[in-house]
Design an enzyme around this catalytic site. Sequence first.
Site, PDB file in Angstrom:
ATOM      1  N   SER A  55       0.964  -1.520  -0.215  1.00  0.00           N
ATOM      2  CA  SER A  55       0.161  -0.246  -0.045  1.00  0.00           C
ATOM      3  C   SER A  55       0.686   1.314   0.369  1.00  0.00           C
ATOM      4  O   SER A  55       0.213   2.896  -0.435  1.00  0.00           O
ATOM      5  CB  SER A  55      -1.037   0.266   1.331  1.00  0.00           C
ATOM      6  OG  SER A  55      -0.400   0.185   2.674  1.00  0.00           O
ATOM      7  N   ASP A 359      -3.582   9.688   8.077  1.00  0.00           N
ATOM      8  CA  ASP A 359      -4.973   8.416   8.610  1.00  0.00           C
ATOM      9  C   ASP A 359      -4.197   7.743   9.394  1.00  0.00           C
ATOM     10  O   ASP A 359      -5.021   6.679  10.360  1.00  0.00           O
ATOM     11  CB  ASP A 359      -5.370   7.833   7.433  1.00  0.00           C
ATOM     12  CG  ASP A 359      -4.296   6.847   6.772  1.00  0.00           C
ATOM     13  OD1 ASP A 359      -3.547   6.462   7.091  1.00  0.00           O
ATOM     14  OD2 ASP A 359      -5.285   6.403   5.871  1.00  0.00           O
ATOM     15  N   HIS A 362      -0.499   5.936   6.853  1.00  0.00           N
ATOM     16  CA  HIS A 362       0.194   5.990   6.274  1.00  0.00           C
ATOM     17  C   HIS A 362       0.356   7.348   6.253  1.00  0.00           C
ATOM     18  O   HIS A 362       0.131   8.609   7.419  1.00  0.00           O
ATOM     19  CB  HIS A 362      -0.646   6.233   4.882  1.00  0.00           C
ATOM     20  CG  HIS A 362      -1.540   4.255   4.281  1.00  0.00           C
ATOM     21  ND1 HIS A 362      -2.836   4.519   5.127  1.00  0.00           N
ATOM     22  CD2 HIS A 362      -0.351   3.541   3.837  1.00  0.00           C
ATOM     23  CE1 HIS A 362      -2.714   3.261   4.405  1.00  0.00           C
ATOM     24  NE2 HIS A 362      -1.116   2.344   4.024  1.00  0.00           N
TER      25      HIS A 362
END
Length: 393
Positions: A55, A359, A362
């Site tokens: 990610s 968040d 990240h």
Amino acid sequence: MFLLSYSNLSSSTMKILAVLLMTMSFISLGFSEKVASNSSDSDHPYEAIFNFGDSLSDTGNFLSSGALAFPVIGKLPYGETFFRHATGRCSDGRLIVDFIAEAYGLPYLPPYLKLTKGQDVHKGVNFAVAGATALDAGFFYQRGFGKILWTHDSLSVQLDWFKKFKRSLCTTRQDCDKYLKNSLFLVGEIGGNDYNYAAFAGGNINQLLATVPVVVEAITNATSELIAEGAVELVVPGNLPVGCSPLYLTLFQSQNKTDFDENGCMKSFNAFAQFHNKHLNLALDTLRNKNPHVRIIYADYYGAAKRFFHKPGHFGFSGETLLRACCGGGGPFNFNNSARCGHIGSKACTNPSIYANWDGIHLTEAAYRHIAKALIEGPFSHPPLRSSPFKIP
């Protein structure tokens, strides 16, 4: 994200498990390819970039594979800073891989699983998948916890995609060698999810630590395979300082001041990241000795990011917000698992540029920009990357 019950675990086990939560992978959505520069091809040190990982660099493969567990990544406030709409990236804007592409005058990398017929792919493609592991899915099924995997598109699967895709790039061995010689390969960041899954399955400390060598071996084997395919310049990143993350600081709060360093980060979490990075560096040294004709570059994500916490003002961050998420549902670090960014009860800050974390898990575009700048302009790439024709502001 996955949740784990900690009530029956010892404090030492809780600390090590927290480290292993690193790099939780969220959904990505694709976005339209955008050219970063109109300069001539002669200005470009690299003709293309090929990216593998999870990610931290996925630009849409996870969503395209059908994993829709976290659709919030496909709506605002994700993407609000640069694109002004959600792009699927796990941030408010661009990622490290985007800044690297910009710096070398190349387009943002399209996700492999969203390629369309006739699309120009000769400038690079992204094979990263959120939730991906360095080890194959079979490793986890053999240990009885394969069902919790978010994806089976591990690093080796991504390599198979590249090998298949390579046929559309060049036909003869001579043409392939010439083309790939001037391409940059980004192998990760990858491996954090391998530790996550083992932790969620209840692995003890010794089992989790014992996983590091096999995870590192998987990363170096993948790097070796890419070399066999013709890659001659590869970047292999280490792990970030996860002990400074709002997620870990929230889930594993401690009243013991000795658990924290002078910047407020949890020592045990960062120690595990450094342990992984040390083993990865040693393995890359061995790989370099076997392949003296190849440039294998270690990207020190840990060192590049740790600077934020030493001198936040130097990077435009606020010391008061450095350990807090920009987007979240409240609490000391603005991370609330029941009201994560994008969910009901969460709210995004008005100025993400003064936050390092987006968040809770990240980073912000601002943080990713500084890391990319540190990799390209130095001194956090070993050996250094080629000089960039475009400076990252």
